[in-house]
Each structure stands twice: as structure tokens, then as C-alpha cells.
Design an enzyme around this catalytic site. Structure first.
Site, PDB file in Angstrom:
ATOM      1  N   HIS A  62      43.767 -29.141 -33.672  1.00 22.48           N
ATOM      2  CA  HIS A  62      43.019 -30.077 -34.526  1.00 22.48           C
ATOM      3  C   HIS A  62      43.746 -31.417 -34.651  1.00 22.48           C
ATOM      4  O   HIS A  62      43.186 -32.476 -34.353  1.00 22.48           O
ATOM      5  CB  HIS A  62      42.822 -29.443 -35.910  1.00 22.48           C
ATOM      6  N   GLU A  63      45.019 -31.368 -35.052  1.00 17.36           N
ATOM      7  CA  GLU A  63      45.768 -32.618 -35.230  1.00 17.36           C
ATOM      8  C   GLU A  63      45.990 -33.301 -33.878  1.00 17.36           C
ATOM      9  O   GLU A  63      46.014 -34.528 -33.788  1.00 17.36           O
ATOM     10  CB  GLU A  63      47.105 -32.353 -35.922  1.00 17.36           C
ATOM     11  N   HIS A 120      43.102 -35.535 -33.236  1.00 15.17           N
ATOM     12  CA  HIS A 120      43.264 -36.826 -33.939  1.00 15.17           C
ATOM     13  C   HIS A 120      44.234 -37.728 -33.171  1.00 15.17           C
ATOM     14  O   HIS A 120      44.010 -38.924 -33.002  1.00 15.17           O
ATOM     15  CB  HIS A 120      43.847 -36.596 -35.340  1.00 15.17           C
ATOM     16  N   GLU A 178      37.269 -37.259 -37.293  1.00 19.57           N
ATOM     17  CA  GLU A 178      37.098 -35.820 -37.425  1.00 19.57           C
ATOM     18  C   GLU A 178      36.322 -35.254 -36.229  1.00 19.57           C
ATOM     19  O   GLU A 178      36.525 -34.103 -35.841  1.00 19.57           O
ATOM     20  CB  GLU A 178      36.378 -35.531 -38.753  1.00 19.57           C
TER      21      GLU A 178
END
Lengths: 506, 506
Positions: free
Chosen positions: B269-270, B273, B299
Site C-alpha cells: 500500500h505505502e 503511494h 489513494e
């Protein structure tokens, strides 16, 4: 309506707090760049450091700063001001005068030249080619000579440069102590070089894994009283200590898996710097006084721990067993005596950074004498290699085969840092003098080291040195703590006694 | 003599570069505080952040900034300006207007209230005591309602808050897509809850050492194309990604030794980003355009990697063997099919942060509907717990037993972050729509995942999304990349197809 002196004082402290806040941000960025910042972000990060540094320079030399300085140095208001205010303003004035007297255009040219010369130095050193660096170094020296004039030259121009790093210390003071040091150490070094009783050292160079060296380094820092809630240990190419504020003083270390001494003595040395900054009085936070008072006093704290504690027999009586436990067997058949002699081996060498504690001051004296000749006696840059080699031969009995192992070995001059080198040896002299004085208050010094009880020693240093930050000048600290002026006797006595004993000389 | 437009443009870019430099310093300090800064330095460090943030606020709302904005938004000069200049100035104007319209005194009161409420929230949540927080939350909402008026209220006050996080997105747009989403997901969740075919999951919760999880996390980041010369991975309580500049985008991770999913899906997830920020065009460095364009688009990138890549069957066809090697045997007797079903288990729950990808949008929709009612329809703060519990019961079939697992679970509202929650679900909708569009250009998507060849996928995202930074608004990016407006169909189709398959429903 005129502002009251209390309002001006308040305004001044808010203003310098802002400057200090900027400096803390700059320091964190510098730490980050050296410890683990990804390389692709470094160029832009350097610009951020440049932007914030520019702001600090502007604030330090602004009309607003001048207003505060003028108002708060007015003789008529001195008795209304606290000591902290007076000393803080005096420091701000010193920085203001230093910076405002150099024409901005010239200063910018100098900063660019400095960066250029430092990066050229690396190549010149690699190629052992002094001529490549010479024209740049000449310009740097010209700038420095001109800056000295802007600052207001008195009889000894080099005093102005010394004052940048060691406020209040002069050529005449250093000539005296360095002269005594040289006279006593040169024959001792020669005597040792002639000794047949060389310590065995091969066991020092066995593999000691980085992880275990790090674990031992953390252990030793804890033993020294370094506060990990107010600091941290990271790994870098060259070890350093950096204070962001007294609650955040970081140290770094370098690990050589074939020579554990780099990390262990590096840790103890940087830990000494860090203990100083961790114990500056919290009341000074946010003022320019919240920092070690000079390069020399700082070095006295790192060298005190590195040499007077970390190379002391009693220290290893306590810690040798634990070193053995962290190591991979390299000391299993080495007695404490043999270990102690090995870590105190001494001999003349050409490279300052590899010098031992006995010969180290001679490396500094060479550089001091050359710097003094450059600024006081018209020595030319072109003469540097010859003068350098001659002095190494005279004091250390070795002549560099080329300029890489001679005049090109240090970066300092390429960065314009003339006047800086003497602090290293001054720190050593201070440390020996502090030690002598400490023994009167703490006669059980050796026993404390054997017991692993460093606390009273650290507290003595905090009471006499650390807490003051820049509230006291270096010479004031020395005098208050030891009751006398700078005296080379204490370092000479220490070195002579120790090395006569290690080498079993008469 | 009047300044030429070129000079003004140059002055403007120097000015915003300075602001961006300050922001980079602030971000580094925030990263440092969260990753490893010693606790005793934290209070003073917060003051430094305050000082620099104050400077940024002043520069963003200064007379000088107003001068640049006025000069560079003059209709007569628009054709002399590049697109980059026009968009950068438009962004500066947006920030200027937002900040300058609120009276400074009120804004300061609000900031203090915010900090107070956030710290109270922790205690109120602990005690499950909504009444304790209520008066503070009421004041926060009052402030926000007043700010909306200062900014210039149109028909839908809540639009102003949405615009802070997702420029250009309105209540009418969200009502449509969230409505469709709710209608389709609620029955699907119910159907699954009734299914007897629950995946076996006990093997997920075996001990997986932090060191090995970290090694696997580094491996996965490398596989995703995260550039470690432009970033680094550290450990924190809550994972996050932070961009200092496109050459320095850092991610952090949290390790749960009894549930490896926290670290693995957190990393992916990170990492999503971070890939966004690492691939913003270098030409935007130093301008306010050098950042992800909105919370929602950001997101979309993290969720794209977490769900559409990281929870995809093909991804684990490639990586399951290597996960087995890093783990301590916990998957040795678990087939890929069983593993895939376990990491895609779904079921209604009360806590947003623990929700799976199917039920997650419903948690967001609850919050959106409540926020809209607060600002558009006069809902009172005192009614929040009852409304919250009713919606959870209606959409998820569960009623919180107390406010800790209900309305008090998130910090956002205590910090005044109304309008933020919808971005989470918008990002998910964007991601599904991007995926649909990507498949037209990359029909071999599944095969690429099986081969471990993520590069073409990442490049598609860079070409269509990453590179632009804030040069394109969220809705522009969506339209350019997918050829249509926001459409809930793609997420509904994805979720329905996937979960019908995982649960073998008709």
C-alpha cells in the site's frame, strides 16, 4: 513611545530562538544526508540547506539584529540585564561583526571557491599532485588574508583565525605550550622508536563482525552514561557527534571488521563530545549559548574519554572480559597486559588520522607552525610541500614520499579552515590539565574506572565544563576548573609517565 | 520602471521554491520524529516545526505573494505564461485565498482547539465516553461551518470541505457513485455472510519474525519497482509514505509477528503511494505542483497496488514460493488456493481499519453520509452516536456495543478533518476505473503479474497519472486516462466478480 529594555530583551530572545530553530533544522538535514538519505534526493536537499543557511546569515546580520545588539550593549542598561542576556548578546555581536564586515559579493565568491577547492582536493590527493591544487589554495589564502584585514588586523594576523575556533587563545599562548610539548615529546618518540620492546599487536586485526562491534559500542556508550533517550547511534563513513538540542545529541560510528579499534575508540571519542552537549544547561536552549564553547574544549571532552578513560589500564580491567564476550575469540589467549600494551602502541607515522596519542600532537604542531608562517610571516603556498616535509623529518623522523602522504592528506586548508588544527592539540592539553585537577576532587579515579563507576567523573565534567555551554570562554573554563592558566606540564607528564611505563624505559 | 512579466515570473518561482524548501525541511523533521528521534528532544523539535510552519504560512499569505498572484493572473498576460506557470500560480492563489480569508485570531484559536481535541479523543475513545468529547467536537464543527462561510458558501456547504481534499469533486458526484456502490455491495456482503464456505485462515496467524518480514518487505518493494536510491524503509507504529522530493520518498512499515499481513499489505500500500511521488516529473521540483494531485488520486495508487496487484491470484502465483522461503514454515502445507482465499476473506465488521476490501467502502459511505448531514442538513453533533449506530446496522448488519467501536474509532473528526474520508473510497473507485482502462492497453496484465514483470504496469500509471503531479486536477486525470467521468460500475464489477468467485457463489 520607546520600547522598554525588557521588551527589547524579549524581542531579542524571540529573534535568536528563531535562528536557533533554523539551525536545528539545518543540522538534522546534515545528519540525515550523512547517515541514510537516499542519494537521488541529495542535490535538492543541499539546496534546502542552502536556503535555510541563507536565512540564518541574513537574520544574523540584519538591521533588526543590529538594533537589538546596539540597544542591549548600551553601557547604561547593563545592570538591568541578566548574565545570560549579556553573554548571549555578546555572542550575537561577535557573529554579527564577523559576518557584516566582509562584503557580501566577496563572501559569495569565497563560498563558491571553497566548495570547488574541496572537491578538487579529493582528486589532487588521489593523484598526489599539489600543483593541481596550488592556484586554488593560493586564492583561498588570499581571501583569508583579506578577511583578516576586514576584521581589523592587529600585530598578529593569525590570531584572528585562531579566535574563530578558540576565542581568546593567541599565538603567544600557543607558541609557549606547543614549544614545550615539542621539546619534550620529540626525544621521547625517538627513544621509543629505538626500543626493542615492541608490543605484539597481530591479535588486534582479527575479524570482529560489525553487528557485534555495534552491540559492544552500544554497551560502552551506556557505561559512559550516554543517554539514549536523548540520542542515538548510527553508522557513517567517518564518525561524528552532532547536537540538535540537548535532548537530541546523536553519535555515529564506523566499523572496520578487521580492526575493532576504529569503532571502539571512535565510539568513546564521539561519546565524549556527546556527553558535553547532552549536559549543557537546559536554561540555555534557544539561545546561541546552547553549544560547546569552543573546538578545543569540545576536543578536550572527546579526548578525555578516548585517552584518559578509554586507553586507561583500569578501564580495561573492568571491560576487557565483556569485550572478549562480544568478540569472536580473538582475545581468548591474550592477557589483559598484552591487550593494554597493544592498544597503546606508539610510533612515528606520516598520517595524522592514523597517529597514536603520543605522536598526535607533533602532527598538529607541524600544521600550526605552517599556518602561522603563512599568515604572520609571508610564507607562500608554493613553499608548503617543502616546508611540510622538512618539519615531518625534523619532528617525526620520517619524510613523506609524495604529497598524498604529506601536505595533501587533510581537507581542512582546501575548505579554508586555517586556525582549526591547533584546537586538536589544545583540547589534549586542556584534557590533561582537567584530569590533574579532577584527581584532587576524585582521588579514587582509577578505582572508579575499575568498578565501572564513571558517573562521578562525568558529573565533575558537567559541573566544571558541560553545563556552561558558551556562558564561559575556553580560558575561563580552564582557569575556573583548574585554578591556573594553560600549562603544558600536565600533558607532558602524562605522556612521559605512561609511555615510559608501556615501553619499560628508564 | 515597471518589472517585466518575465522578471515577475522568475521572482515568483524563486519565492515558491523557498516555500517548498521550507516544507521539505518540515517533512524531514516530521519523518524523523516518527521514525527514530530520541524522545527527550521531541518537545524542542516540535517548536522548530512550529517556527518553520509559521514562516510557510506567512510567505503563502504575504503581500509579496499577493503581488505575484495578481500580476500573474492578469488576463492580459496569460498568453505569455507557460502552462506550468499558470497552474502553479492557480495553486498558490487557491492556498492564498483559503488562508487569507480566515481571521488570523480565529485560525490560531482553531489550531489550539484542534490539538486539544485530538489529545482528548484518545482518552474519550479509551473510556468509550462520547460526552467527554462532545463539547469540543461541537466547537470544531462550529469553526468549520464558519470557515465555510468565510470561504464563500454556495448551495452545498459540504462541497467546500470536499474541495480541500479532492478539488473539483462535489456532493452531487459522490452521491451518485456512493449510492450505486451501496446498493450493490450491501446485498453482496449479506450473501457472503450467509455463505457456509468460509476460508480457513488459522495458518495466517503463526509467528513470522520481524527480521524476516522486513526482508520480505524489501524484496516486494524492489519487485514493485520502488527505487531504493530515492527512498528507504523504516519501522513505525503506523505505516506511512512521505515525499521530501521526488528523489527522496520514504516508506515505513509496522510489523505484527503474529499477523504478517499488516507488514506485507502495508508495504504494498505505502509502496503504491511512494511510486506515485517518485515518478512525478522532475521539472516540477521546487513548485507547489510537485506533489500528488489529491488525496483520492493518491489513494487510488496505493489501493491499486494493495488490492488489484497485491491481492491478485496471479501476483501470488509469482511470489508465494518466495513468501514461503522467508517465513518459518507456516505456509509449508498450505496450497496457493487456500492462501489466496485466506488473504481475501471478507465479512462485516465494526472497525474501519480492520475491514477487508469488499466491506471497506461501506465504512466510508457511513462517514460520508454523516458528514454531509452535519454540514448540509443541520445534523447536530449530539446526534452522531445514534446516527452512526443506525447506519452500521443498516449497511453492515452490526450495531456497535459502545462508542469506542462506533463513532469514536477514528481521529479524523477530532482533528477537524471533515471531507477527508470520502477520498478513501474515491481512490478505490478511481483505481478500479484505471484498471479497466489499463487492460485495454495491457491485455496481458495477469500474465505480467505471473511473470513478476510489474514494469509495464507501473509505467502505464506514470504515463497516465504520476508524472503530472498537480498539473492535472483529479477529475482531469481520470477523464484523460479512462475517457469517461467517474463511474462506480468498474469497482462494483470487480468486487462482485472477485467475491462471487472466492466464495463460489452463483
Amino acid at each position: 513611545m520607546l520600547a522598554s529594555i525588557k521588551d527589547i530583551e524579549k524581542g531579542y530572545f524571540e529573534y535568536v530562538k528563531k535562528i536557533m530553530d533554523f539551525e536545528e533544522a539545518i543540522s538534522l538535514m546534515a545528519w540525515d544526508l550523512r547517515t541514510g538519505a537516499p542519494k537521488k534526493g541529495a542535490e535538492q536537499r543541499s539546496e534546502v540547506i542552502g536556503t535555510l543557511s541563507g536565512e540564518v546569515f541574513q537574520m544574523s546580520t540584519s538591521e533588526e539584529m543590529k538594533y537589538y545588539i546596539d540597544a542591549l550593549t548600551d553601557p547604561g542598561v547593563q545592570n538591568e540585564l541578566s548574565e545570560k542576556t549579556r553573554k548571549s548578546v555578546a555572542y550575537s555581536k561577535r557573529e554579527y561583526d564577523k559576518n557584516v564586515k566582509i562584503p557580501e559579493r566577496e563572501y559569495k565568491e569565497y563560498v563558491i571557491l571553497q566548495a570547488k577547492t574541496e572537491s578538487l582536493w579529493e582528486e589532487a590527493k588521489e593523484k598526489a599532485d599539489f600543483n593541481m591544487l596550488k592556484p586554488y589554495l593560493e586564492k583561498i589564502v588570499d581571501f583569508k588574508r583579506r578577511f583578516i584585514e576586514y576584521w581589523g588586523c592587529e600585530s598578529q594576523p593569525y590570531d584572528k583565525l585562531l579566535d574563530l575556533y578558540e576565542p581568546g587563545v593567541t599565538v603567544s599562548m600557543i607558541d609557549k605550550v606547543f614549544g614545550e610539548l615539542r621539546e619534550q615529546i620529540v626525544p621521547l618518540v625517538q627513544e621509543i622508536a629505538g626500543s626493542r620492546d615492541r608490543p605484539e599487536t597481530s591479535f588486534l586485526f582479527k575479524r570482529f563482525s560489525k553487528e557485534k562491534q555495534r552491540a559492544f559500542s552500544l554497551h560502552i556508550l551506556r557505561e559512559m552514561g550516554y543517554d539514549f533517550d536523548a540520542g542515538r547511534l548510527d553508522e557513517t563513513g567517518h564518525p561524528f557527534a552532532i547536537s540538535l538540542n540537548p535532548g537530541d545529541v546523536r553519535v555515529t560510528n564506523h566499523y572496520d571488521e578487521n580492526d575493532f579499534r576504529t569503532a571502539v575508540f571512535g565510539t568513546i571519542h564521539e561519546g565524549g563530545h556527546a556527553l558535553y552537549e547532552q549536559h549543557i544547561s537546559k536554561e540555555l536552549i534557544g539561545t546561541p549559548l546552547c553549544s560547546g564553547t569552543s573546538m578545543g574544549i569540545h576536543e578536550s571532552q572527546s579526548l578525555f574519554f578516548e585517552n584518559f578513560v578509554g586507553r586507561h589500564h583500569a578501564f580495561w580491567e573492568k571491560h576487557y572480559d565483556s569485550l572478549k564476550q562480544y568478540a569472536d575469540g580473538q582475545f581468548d589467549h591474550v592477557s589483559l597486559e598484552d591487550f593494554y600494551r597493544a592498544i597503546n602502541i606508539s610510533g612515528p607515522s606520516l598520517i595524522r588520522l592514523e597517529a597514536d596519542e603520543l605522536t598526535y600532537p607533533l602532527h598538529i604542531i607541524v600544521r600550526y607552525e605552517i599556518e602561522k608562517a603563512l599568515f604572520n610571516d609571508g610564507l607562500e603556498v608554493s613553499e608548503l610541500p617543502e616546508v611540510w616535509n622538512g618539519k615531518y623529518e625534523e619532528y617525526l623522523g620520517l619524510r613523506p614520499a609524495n604529497d598524498r602522504e604529506g601536505v595533501l592528506q587533510d581537507i581542512h586548508w582546501s575548505g579554508g579552515d586555517f586556525g582549526y588544527f591547533p584546537s586538536y592539540a589544545l583540547g589534549y592539553l586542556y584534557a590533561a590539565q582537567f584530569k590533574h585537577s579532577m584527581l584532587k576532587d576524585i582521588p579514587r579515579f582509577n578505582e572508579l574506572l575499575k568498578e565501572g563507576n564513571i558517573k562521578p567523573i562525568r558529573e565533575w565534567l558537567t559541573t566544571n565544563i558541560h553545563q556552561f555551554g558558551r556562558m564561559q570562554k575556553p580560558i575561563e573554563i580552564l582557569k575556573d576548573a583548574t585554578g591556573e592558566e594553560l600549562n603544558a606540564k600536565y600533558l607532558v607528564d602524562y605522556l612521559s609517565k605512561k609511555y615510559r611505563s608501556v615501553y619499560e624505559l628508564a
